[in-house]
Design an enzyme around this catalytic site. Structure first.
Site, PDB file in Angstrom:
ATOM      1  CD  GLU A  81     -30.765 -27.300  46.430  1.00  0.00           C
ATOM      2  OE1 GLU A  81     -31.003 -26.181  46.922  1.00  0.00           O
ATOM      3  OE2 GLU A  81     -30.427 -27.464  45.259  1.00  0.00           O
ATOM      4  CG  ASP A  82     -27.188 -27.523  49.737  1.00  0.00           C
ATOM      5  OD1 ASP A  82     -27.057 -28.326  48.804  1.00  0.00           O
ATOM      6  OD2 ASP A  82     -27.394 -26.307  49.586  1.00  0.00           O
TER       7      ASP A  82
END
Ligand code: MN
Length: 497
Positions: A81-82
């Site tokens: 996600e990041d």
């Protein structure tokens, strides 16, 4: 805090894992290097390096005694996600299980309980539960992630604090409770409490303080009396006092019959008696009652003979303690205690799985137990979903189409399939694999033979009895199947012929 500090914390984490193989440890180190690379110098809102977040989530998973795969997933949980990593990167470096877990956590994180409409919320929740039901370890990683986010919530702007705290109280704390993870539930609730109800929180904290103090004096006296009596009976037990956590104290104070009166809450401080065996529990109960008179009417609850629906086991009794103050005593075995605190996680615990691994026969048995356990938790989860839609205040007004024509059925090893109403074992077989559809000799539902026209219900465990060679589908199946997959496959078979 610096990278060196993070590395130091990571080595501390490794040093706690004395029961792992050298290979496990080197895989964990790889995961740590991967995480550091993915998140680089990124900072969190608190100004801390981002890598402290996955590190501390992993540390929480270690404290729940989870297996190495889950801890690795904890370290990697935000890299997709990041951190710009892909699922393939994780499959390649670590494996399919790790990738599935990280992917699952990423999907769950994408679902937000915003001011969204009820339908959107229910649909998100349904997706969330399905993702989690594929592998319960996704839930553990998600809970550890949430726990650390709650511990560091102060750094976020007030709007976000409220949203995250509400989500925690409405979804994650009940989820932890449903999974029998009592200590996780309590901690999440107490972390969310001050953000959502700041005034009430202050009132409870200051109101409870003198009661905690007074009750603690009583329980200290009782503790030493009980320990020496247990010793005389040759029972090697542990006795200690536990404080009721603030959020549940507030909930209880808000009940009509309590009228906000602390004096009416008898388990504000409870005594816990932990003993080795079940028979010791009843012996300990006798000892407690010989020292302190049980309170008439309030009585004994034997959750060992009759466990609570979430599996909680313990004997509770209320007695007159020193000074005539009513004190609750909770008696359970060490094993029951571990399960009450860590619930489903206790069933996944690394050491347990490992101990089954000694012989191949034992391993098979171990796997069978693990599957059965996994299955029952998944069923729990799905039934919780049903109940949750009933009980949630703001969802009450709405009828849930989303669930009404859905059936969650299970394969014998606990995989969950979401089939429409009226689906038969033939639909199930084609949903599992098109190949399985052409080898159907019969079907078992919950261990009993059923006709192939049987309508599956939520919670059914379906096992297809396979033939050795291809088993020709029957034309009649077309009258009873409801899924497109099954219909198309059967039609195609007859066309080919
Ligand atoms: Mn995270």
């Amino acid at each position: 805090m610096s990278k060196q500090q993070a590395d130091r914390e990571f080595r501390q984490l490794l040093s706690l894992l004395t029961d792992r193989t050298r290979e496990d440890l080197s895989r964990l180190e790889q995961a740590w290097e991967f995480t550091k690379l993915a998140h680089g110098e990124t900072l969190r809102k608190s100004g801390e390096l981002y890598i402290f977040h996955p590190l501390r989530a992993a540390r929480i998973l270690v404290s729940w005694h989870l297996d190495t795969t889950t801890i690795i997933a904890g370290l990697l949980h935000d890299t997709i996600e990041d951190g710009g990593a892909t699922r393939e990167d994780i499959v390649e470096r670590f494996g399919e299980d790790e990738a599935t877990l990280v992917d699952g956590v990423t999907k769950v994180s994408a679902l937000r309980l915003k001011g969204s409409t009820q339908n959107v919320f229910v649909e998100s929740l349904r997706k969330m539960i399905l993702v989690m039901a594929q592998d319960l370890r996704v839930v553990f990683v998600k809970l550890a992630d949430r726990m650390h986010n709650m511990q560091t919530l102060a750094a976020l702007p007030p709007e976000k604090q409220k949203r995250i705290a509400r989500e925690t109280l409405e979804i994650f704390a009940p989820l932890a409770e449903r999974l029998g993870m009592g200590s996780v539930k309590a901690e999440l609730e107490d972390l969310a409490f001050p953000y959502l109800y700041p005034e009430e929180y202050k009132t409870v904290v200051s109101g409870a303080e003198p009661f905690y103090r007074e009750a603690s004096e009583h329980t200290e006296k009782m503790t030493s009396a009980l320990i020496s009596s247990l010793q005389k009976e040759g029972i090697e037990g542990k006795v200690y006092g536990r404080q009721k956590h603030l959020y549940s104290l507030w909930r209880k104070l808000s009940r009509a019959e309590i009228e906000g009166d602390f004096m009416k809450i008898h388990d504000i401080v409870a005594l816990r008696v932990l003993v080795p065996k079940v028979s010791d529990c009843y012996a300990a109960l006798g000892i407690v009652h010989s020292l302190y008179k049980p309170v008439p009417h309030l009585g004994i609850s034997d959750f060992i003979a009759q466990p609570k629906p979430n599996g909680y086991k313990s004997i509770h009794t209320k007695v007159f303690g020193p000074g005539g103050r009513i004190v609750e005593v909770q008696i359970r075995t060490f094993q029951m205690h571990e399960e009450a605190e860590n619930g489903a996680a206790a069933h996944w615990a690394y050491s347990e799985a490992k101990s089954h691994g000694a012989k191949s026969e034992a391993l098979e048995k171990g796997t069978a137990t693990a599957n059965a356990t996994k299955l029952s938790w998944v069923k729990e989860l799905v039934s919780w979903q049903d109940q949750m839609t009933d009980s949630e205040e703001f969802l009450k007004a709405v009828k849930f189409d989303a669930f009404q024509h859905r059936n969650f059925v299970f394969s014998p090893n606990g995989d969950v399939y979401d089939l429409p109403n009226g689906a038969t074992p033939v639909d199930f077989a084609f949903a599992v694999h098109t190949k399985l559809g052409f080898y159907i000799q019969g079907a078992l539902v919950n261990g009993k033979i059923v006709p192939l026209t049987y309508h599956l219900k939520s919670g059914d465990v379906v096992e297809i009895l396979k033939s050795k060679n291809i088993h020709e589908p029957s034309q009649h199946w077309l009258d009873s199947v409801v899924t497109t997959t099954a219909r198309r496959q059967i039609n195609r078979y007859f066309h080919k012929k």
